[in-house]
Design a protein around this motif. Structure first.
Motif, mmCIF file in Angstrom:
data_model
loop_
_atom_site.group_PDB
_atom_site.id
_atom_site.type_symbol
_atom_site.label_atom_id
_atom_site.label_comp_id
_atom_site.label_asym_id
_atom_site.label_seq_id
_atom_site.Cartn_x
_atom_site.Cartn_y
_atom_site.Cartn_z
ATOM 1 N N GLY A 149 0.818 -1.201 0.000
ATOM 2 C CA GLY A 149 0.000 0.000 0.000
ATOM 3 C C GLY A 149 0.850 1.247 0.000
ATOM 4 N N ARG A 150 0.233 2.376 0.320
ATOM 5 C CA ARG A 150 0.957 3.644 0.343
ATOM 6 C C ARG A 150 1.779 3.790 1.618
ATOM 7 N N LEU A 151 1.260 3.239 2.731
ATOM 8 C CA LEU A 151 1.931 3.380 4.017
ATOM 9 C C LEU A 151 2.549 2.084 4.521
ATOM 10 N N VAL A 152 1.868 0.981 4.291
ATOM 11 C CA VAL A 152 2.350 -0.304 4.811
ATOM 12 C C VAL A 152 2.320 -1.352 3.710
ATOM 13 N N ARG A 153 3.029 -2.431 3.955
ATOM 14 C CA ARG A 153 2.968 -3.586 3.063
ATOM 15 C C ARG A 153 2.737 -4.834 3.905
ATOM 16 N N TYR A 154 1.896 -5.703 3.382
ATOM 17 C CA TYR A 154 1.520 -6.932 4.071
ATOM 18 C C TYR A 154 2.224 -8.098 3.384
ATOM 19 N N LEU A 155 3.043 -8.817 4.136
ATOM 20 C CA LEU A 155 3.790 -9.945 3.592
ATOM 21 C C LEU A 155 2.983 -11.224 3.788
ATOM 22 N N MET A 156 2.598 -11.853 2.696
ATOM 23 C CA MET A 156 1.787 -13.070 2.728
ATOM 24 C C MET A 156 2.700 -14.269 2.942
ATOM 25 N N ARG A 157 2.505 -14.963 4.069
ATOM 26 C CA ARG A 157 3.377 -16.086 4.409
ATOM 27 C C ARG A 157 2.617 -17.392 4.616
ATOM 28 N N SER A 158 1.394 -17.433 4.192
ATOM 29 C CA SER A 158 0.632 -18.681 4.186
ATOM 30 C C SER A 158 -0.173 -18.732 2.898
ATOM 31 N N ARG A 159 -0.669 -19.902 2.564
ATOM 32 C CA ARG A 159 -1.355 -20.082 1.284
ATOM 33 C C ARG A 159 -2.733 -19.433 1.251
ATOM 34 N N GLU A 160 -3.240 -19.035 2.375
ATOM 35 C CA GLU A 160 -4.559 -18.397 2.410
ATOM 36 C C GLU A 160 -4.584 -17.335 3.496
ATOM 37 N N ILE A 161 -5.000 -16.134 3.140
ATOM 38 C CA ILE A 161 -5.113 -15.048 4.107
ATOM 39 C C ILE A 161 -6.436 -14.326 3.893
ATOM 40 N N ALA A 162 -6.957 -13.762 4.972
ATOM 41 C CA ALA A 162 -8.204 -13.000 4.918
ATOM 42 C C ALA A 162 -7.881 -11.513 4.968
ATOM 43 N N VAL A 163 -8.612 -10.741 4.179
ATOM 44 C CA VAL A 163 -8.403 -9.298 4.079
ATOM 45 C C VAL A 163 -9.666 -8.597 4.570
ATOM 46 N N ARG A 178 -12.703 -4.402 17.714
ATOM 47 C CA ARG A 178 -12.312 -4.731 19.084
ATOM 48 C C ARG A 178 -12.456 -6.218 19.368
ATOM 49 N N ASP A 179 -13.487 -6.833 18.806
ATOM 50 C CA ASP A 179 -13.754 -8.245 19.067
ATOM 51 C C ASP A 179 -13.443 -9.130 17.866
ATOM 52 N N HIS A 180 -12.808 -8.577 16.847
ATOM 53 C CA HIS A 180 -12.566 -9.361 15.632
ATOM 54 C C HIS A 180 -11.225 -8.956 15.035
ATOM 55 N N THR A 181 -10.358 -9.929 14.834
ATOM 56 C CA THR A 181 -9.072 -9.668 14.193
ATOM 57 C C THR A 181 -9.024 -10.397 12.862
ATOM 58 N N ILE A 182 -8.181 -9.906 11.977
ATOM 59 C CA ILE A 182 -8.091 -10.479 10.639
ATOM 60 C C ILE A 182 -6.638 -10.432 10.186
ATOM 61 N N ASP A 183 -6.289 -11.275 9.217
ATOM 62 C CA ASP A 183 -4.894 -11.371 8.783
ATOM 63 C C ASP A 183 -4.376 -10.036 8.256
ATOM 64 N N VAL A 184 -5.075 -9.484 7.270
ATOM 65 C CA VAL A 184 -4.679 -8.209 6.660
ATOM 66 C C VAL A 184 -5.664 -7.143 7.129
ATOM 67 N N ASP A 185 -5.235 -6.341 8.088
ATOM 68 C CA ASP A 185 -6.085 -5.292 8.654
ATOM 69 C C ASP A 185 -5.857 -4.002 7.869
ATOM 70 N N LEU A 186 -6.837 -3.627 7.052
ATOM 71 C CA LEU A 186 -6.680 -2.466 6.182
ATOM 72 C C LEU A 186 -6.739 -1.146 6.941
ATOM 73 N N THR A 187 -7.132 -1.166 8.210
ATOM 74 C CA THR A 187 -7.144 0.078 8.986
ATOM 75 C C THR A 187 -5.725 0.605 9.204
ATOM 76 N N LEU A 188 -4.718 -0.258 9.037
ATOM 77 C CA LEU A 188 -3.334 0.192 9.178
ATOM 78 C C LEU A 188 -2.893 1.034 7.987
ATOM 79 N N LEU A 244 -8.885 2.398 -0.927
ATOM 80 C CA LEU A 244 -7.504 2.051 -0.577
ATOM 81 C C LEU A 244 -6.897 1.237 -1.717
ATOM 82 N N ARG A 245 -5.737 1.670 -2.195
ATOM 83 C CA ARG A 245 -5.120 1.022 -3.355
ATOM 84 C C ARG A 245 -3.855 0.276 -2.944
ATOM 85 N N PHE A 246 -3.701 -0.912 -3.542
ATOM 86 C CA PHE A 246 -2.550 -1.766 -3.251
ATOM 87 C C PHE A 246 -2.021 -2.364 -4.550
ATOM 88 N N VAL A 247 -0.744 -2.705 -4.522
ATOM 89 C CA VAL A 247 -0.124 -3.430 -5.630
ATOM 90 C C VAL A 247 0.241 -4.820 -5.121
#
Length: 213
Positions: free
Chosen positions: A101-115, A120-130, A188-191
């Motif tokens: 992204g523009r500020l952060v990059r998410y490194l995928m290290r498993s064959r399946e990730i959730a975006v 507060r009560d729910h976490t996810i692999d790729v948190d776009l709020t960052l 939000l745009r990502f490459v």
């Protein structure tokens, strides 16, 4: 005379003594003291301190919530988040792909990730709020999967469409991700960058062992 006979009948005359109750050897006669002790014991067993049930229920809910948060936090190990400091992205042997992204990059290290968007009560692999404002992003917006063929696919699972290389992907549909694909989610745009050396090795290994794609 009648009065005297009644006193005698009920053994109330001064020269009379009260005879003990006939006692059968097999009968267990309960005295008043024994009955009193039994009543007190039962009352102590049924007695509950005011508010203790509410406190126990509250403690149980807190414990279950902590366990749920711990289970959800385990998924964070599937994605490593790094700040974008400019320059080229270096992909190590453990990184399959990068969502940059523009500020952060998410490194995928498993064959399946959730975006999506963590709460507060729910976490996810790729948190776009960052990356930026993500109020319009669903808690689970998409899933990125790597097939045995070495191809990446993104499935859209949120209410709002995802745009991949300018094409909308509606909820319930999926699209293939290529190296340098541009992904847009709620502004939000990502490459998407593929670790081509690692993916090439995965493809060769799949061919050797005849893994279905």
């Amino acid at each position: 005379m009648a009065h005297w006979q009644l006193l005698k009948q009920y053994q109330l005359l001064p020269d009379q003594t009260v005879q003990p109750l006939p006692k059968n050897q097999n009968d267990n006669v309960v005295t008043f003291s024994d009955a009193e002790e039994t009543i007190n014991d039962s009352e102590l067993q049924d007695y509950k301190e005011d508010g203790i049930d509410v406190e126990m229920q509250l403690a149980d809910r807190i414990e279950k919530k902590d366990i749920r948060l711990l289970e959800n936090s385990l998924s964070r190990w599937q994605v490593l988040v790094q700040s974008v400091a400019g320059g080229n992205v270096e992909l190590d042997k453990n990184t399959l792909a990068v969502l940059r992204g523009r500020l952060v990059r998410y490194l995928m290290r498993s064959r399946e990730i959730a975006v999506g968007r963590s709460t507060r009560d729910h976490t996810i692999d790729v948190d776009l709020t960052l990356e930026g404002p993500a109020a319009k992003v669903s808690r689970k917006q998409a899933t990125i999967r790597l097939r045995n063929s070495g191809d990446f696919f993104m499935s859209s699972e949120g209410k709002r469409p995802i745009f991949v290389d300018g094409r909308p992907v509606l909820q319930g549909n999926k699209v293939k991700l290529n190296h340098n694909s541009v992904i847009e989610i709620a502004g939000l745009r990502f490459v998407f960058l593929v670790n081509q050396d690692l993916i090439s090795a995965i493809r060769q290994e799949a061919v050797k062992v005849n893994i279905p794609v």
